[in-house]
Motif scaffolding. Structure first.
Motif, PDB file in Angstrom:
ATOM      1  N   GLY A 204       0.878  -1.155   0.000  1.00  0.00           N
ATOM      2  CA  GLY A 204       0.000   0.000   0.000  1.00  0.00           C
ATOM      3  C   GLY A 204       0.923   1.214   0.000  1.00  0.00           C
ATOM      4  O   GLY A 204       1.978   1.233  -0.640  1.00  0.00           O
ATOM      5  N   PHE A 205       0.550   2.237   0.748  1.00  0.00           N
ATOM      6  CA  PHE A 205       1.452   3.368   0.961  1.00  0.00           C
ATOM      7  C   PHE A 205       1.885   3.420   2.423  1.00  0.00           C
ATOM      8  O   PHE A 205       2.060   4.480   3.007  1.00  0.00           O
ATOM      9  N   ASN A 206       2.087   2.244   3.016  1.00  0.00           N
ATOM     10  CA  ASN A 206       2.584   2.161   4.387  1.00  0.00           C
ATOM     11  C   ASN A 206       4.105   2.215   4.340  1.00  0.00           C
ATOM     12  O   ASN A 206       4.772   1.210   4.068  1.00  0.00           O
ATOM     13  N   GLU A 207       4.642   3.394   4.579  1.00  0.00           N
ATOM     14  CA  GLU A 207       6.068   3.632   4.474  1.00  0.00           C
ATOM     15  C   GLU A 207       6.803   3.083   5.703  1.00  0.00           C
ATOM     16  O   GLU A 207       6.180   2.772   6.726  1.00  0.00           O
ATOM     17  N   PRO A 208       8.124   2.922   5.629  1.00  0.00           N
ATOM     18  CA  PRO A 208       8.878   2.503   6.810  1.00  0.00           C
ATOM     19  C   PRO A 208       8.546   3.374   8.025  1.00  0.00           C
ATOM     20  O   PRO A 208       8.458   4.599   7.921  1.00  0.00           O
ATOM     21  N   GLY A 209       8.358   2.712   9.155  1.00  0.00           N
ATOM     22  CA  GLY A 209       7.941   3.396  10.373  1.00  0.00           C
ATOM     23  C   GLY A 209       6.458   3.287  10.649  1.00  0.00           C
ATOM     24  O   GLY A 209       6.004   3.669  11.726  1.00  0.00           O
ATOM     25  N   SER A 210       5.687   2.761   9.693  1.00  0.00           N
ATOM     26  CA  SER A 210       4.247   2.599   9.899  1.00  0.00           C
ATOM     27  C   SER A 210       3.969   1.543  10.953  1.00  0.00           C
ATOM     28  O   SER A 210       4.679   0.536  11.055  1.00  0.00           O
ATOM     29  N   SER A 211       2.924   1.758  11.718  1.00  0.00           N
ATOM     30  CA  SER A 211       2.520   0.773  12.715  1.00  0.00           C
ATOM     31  C   SER A 211       2.096  -0.519  12.026  1.00  0.00           C
ATOM     32  O   SER A 211       1.355  -0.502  11.041  1.00  0.00           O
ATOM     33  N   LEU A 212       2.549  -1.639  12.565  1.00  0.00           N
ATOM     34  CA  LEU A 212       2.218  -2.933  11.978  1.00  0.00           C
ATOM     35  C   LEU A 212       0.752  -3.301  12.187  1.00  0.00           C
ATOM     36  O   LEU A 212       0.260  -4.245  11.562  1.00  0.00           O
ATOM     37  N   SER A 213       0.058  -2.582  13.049  1.00  0.00           N
ATOM     38  CA  SER A 213      -1.360  -2.862  13.298  1.00  0.00           C
ATOM     39  C   SER A 213      -2.273  -1.752  12.787  1.00  0.00           C
ATOM     40  O   SER A 213      -3.451  -1.716  13.117  1.00  0.00           O
ATOM     41  N   SER A 214      -1.743  -0.856  11.963  1.00  0.00           N
ATOM     42  CA  SER A 214      -2.490   0.327  11.538  1.00  0.00           C
ATOM     43  C   SER A 214      -3.696  -0.023  10.682  1.00  0.00           C
ATOM     44  O   SER A 214      -3.722  -1.033   9.976  1.00  0.00           O
ATOM     45  N   ARG A 215      -4.708   0.835  10.745  1.00  0.00           N
ATOM     46  CA  ARG A 215      -5.893   0.737   9.892  1.00  0.00           C
ATOM     47  C   ARG A 215      -5.806   1.809   8.810  1.00  0.00           C
ATOM     48  O   ARG A 215      -4.868   2.605   8.758  1.00  0.00           O
TER      49      ARG A 215
END
Length: 256
Positions: free
Chosen positions: A139-150
């Motif tokens: 997706g656009f979950n860049e490095p540092g994104s929470s692994l549980s993010s919605r």
């Protein structure tokens, strides 16, 4: 995580299309659709099967992964326009069941929440198609994104904007996006990730063989019970356990 090594990008596309075909033919399916260059050959193969083999998407629902904040659906650079151009407009998927985040929404955070709830109301994604960025994003979950993010609003890194600048010509790449979160993606029943080219080799290595870490967002898929990773040779070139993956794939094929 099931790693399958393919001889070419064309073989990756056919293998991915086989998995989508199998799921769609089982009955009504909720598909997660990635955009970008990597899945385009898969979509072309699915279009061919629709036209030549009567593969139908009439009972499918689809959700794209993400959208640029500030782009309206009719902007040819939007992911809504892209998925129509690359896939949806060429098959019998009902367009009222093709969902994308609204990049032009006046309140992007509220739109992200609406989109998350829409996915949940559909019963979640049955099969999610993914690519991987050179920095390991999905997706656009860049490095540092929470692994549980919605599903949420995120800022795009300079690397991602550089990688995507070819789609924008002389115009600047938007700095913000709405994207399904890593937690949202992880809730899909089945994940199919495609990677092609030497430029993806480091990210693939970190995803498959590295530690699960926000440094490589795609590594969260190590926790997913039904992830298939389809790689052509250059994308797989930095993996240490290539022989093991080949042996495992051979044994599983013989069992089937």
């Amino acid at each position: 995580m099931h790693v399958i090594l393919c001889d070419s990008a064309a073989e990756v596309a056919v293998a991915a299309a086989d998995l989508v075909t199998r799921r769609v033919r089982r009955g009504p399916a909720v598909l997660g659709l990635a955009t970008g260059g990597t899945p385009q050959p898969t979509y072309r193969e699915l279009i061919r099967r629709h036209r030549e083999k009567r593969l139908s998407f009439a009972r499918a629902t689809a959700f794209t992964l993400d959208e640029y904040v500030g782009l309206i659906p009719t902007d040819p650079r939007s992911y809504r326009a892209t998925i129509l151009r690359d896939f949806a407009a060429h098959v019998d998927l009902p367009l009222e069941r093709l969902h994308t985040p609204q990049g032009g929404a006046p309140d992007p955070a509220a739109e992200a929440q609406r989109y998350e709830e829409l996915i949940a109301a559909a019963g979640g994604v049955d099969l999610q198609i993914l690519g991987i960025g050179t920095n390991g994003h999905i997706g656009f979950n860049e490095p540092g994104s929470s692994l549980s993010s919605r599903t949420t609003v995120r800022a795009l890194t300079r690397q991602t904007r550089t990688d995507n600048s070819r789609f924008f010509g002389r115009d600047p790449v938007p700095r913000l996006c709405i994207t399904q979160g890593l937690g949202t993606i992880s809730r899909a029943q089945e994940v199919v990730l495609l990677a092609v080219g030497r430029g993806k080799a480091r990210a693939v290595r970190d995803m498959v063989e590295g530690p699960v870490s926000a440094r490589c967002p795609a590594s969260v898929l190590q926790f997913h019970p039904r992830t298939t990773v389809l790689l052509e040779q250059e994308a797989a070139s930095q993996l240490e356990y290539l022989d093991d993956y080949r042996e495992a794939a051979r044994l599983l094929h013989e069992r089937d």
